[in-house]
Design an enzyme around this catalytic site. Sequence first.
Site, short mmCIF file in Angstrom:
data_model
loop_
_atom_site.label_atom_id
_atom_site.label_comp_id
_atom_site.label_asym_id
_atom_site.label_seq_id
_atom_site.Cartn_x
_atom_site.Cartn_y
_atom_site.Cartn_z
CB SER A 153 -0.96 -0.05 1.19
OG SER A 153 -2.03 0.86 1.03
CG ASP A 190 -2.71 16.58 14.99
OD1 ASP A 190 -3.84 16.09 15.13
OD2 ASP A 190 -2.09 17.15 15.90
CG HIS A 223 -5.49 -2.81 0.47
ND1 HIS A 223 -4.73 -2.58 -0.67
CD2 HIS A 223 -5.05 -1.90 1.40
CE1 HIS A 223 -3.90 -1.57 -0.44
NE2 HIS A 223 -4.07 -1.16 0.79
#
Length: 276
Positions: free
Chosen positions: A97, A187, A254
């Site tokens: 990924s 964040d 996946h």
Amino acid sequence: MTAARHQESLNTLSVGTTGPRIAFLHGLFGQGRNWMQIAKAVSGPDGTDARCLLVDLPDHGRSPWSREFSLDAYADAVAGALSGAAPGEPWTVVGHSLGGKVAMVLALRHPDLVERLVVVDIAPKGYGSLERFEGYIREMQELPLADLTSRADAEDRFDEPDPGVKAFLLQNLRRDGHSWRWQVNLDLVAGDAALGSGSRIADWPDAVDDLPPFPGPVLWIAGGDSRYIQRQDAERMRRHFPRTRLFTIKGAGHWVHTDAPEIVVTALRRVLHAHA
């Protein structure tokens, strides 16, 4: 079998003592340890079949955080970790990924470091946005870290119905003294997700299109039940990696190495046998 930590800027964990070198790169919200089962199998029962390096990418695991996301910077950081672990030695690099994108950029920017490449369920293209991850990001942001009393308390409060996904995301939760924190740079990921179709994490860097193709062999592993790799991606993949061979694992999603670990191990052993 031995396991030893390294002190490069990126946190890494090594498994195995002799044999060809193989590095593993995880996906978004993951960490190097996600590859531990595969690494132990590939290195063999006595740790002499291969020397595996499990890498925490920047902003993940115990590696340093960055101020903004950059695939180029991630790839360069991994290049530094590989060079520091084994100066002058070539690597087989496996990436899933996000880690697969980093591995591809690494091979294009630092072809001297990469002898062989294994790309797991990702293509060298932009995926638009992080829409698939927005729910996970929101769940993590809404967990009241200041109120948690234990990891069990966090599991009870974490609003994710899939137990596998819950365990995967909560591996990022770490106790810091008497409080809790996310070890992933949440964040940064949340800010990138807020960019929508301008997401840097979901994108592919145009600059690498001007680099020469990677000359080494590439095993491209796809999950048969995943939609991350499409038929039309083959042309772009071979433009960058002309020696690509696509291997689709039926019944795998996946997270191919979680759904079909034995098949992935067999494939990696064949890659290393070709190396030998």
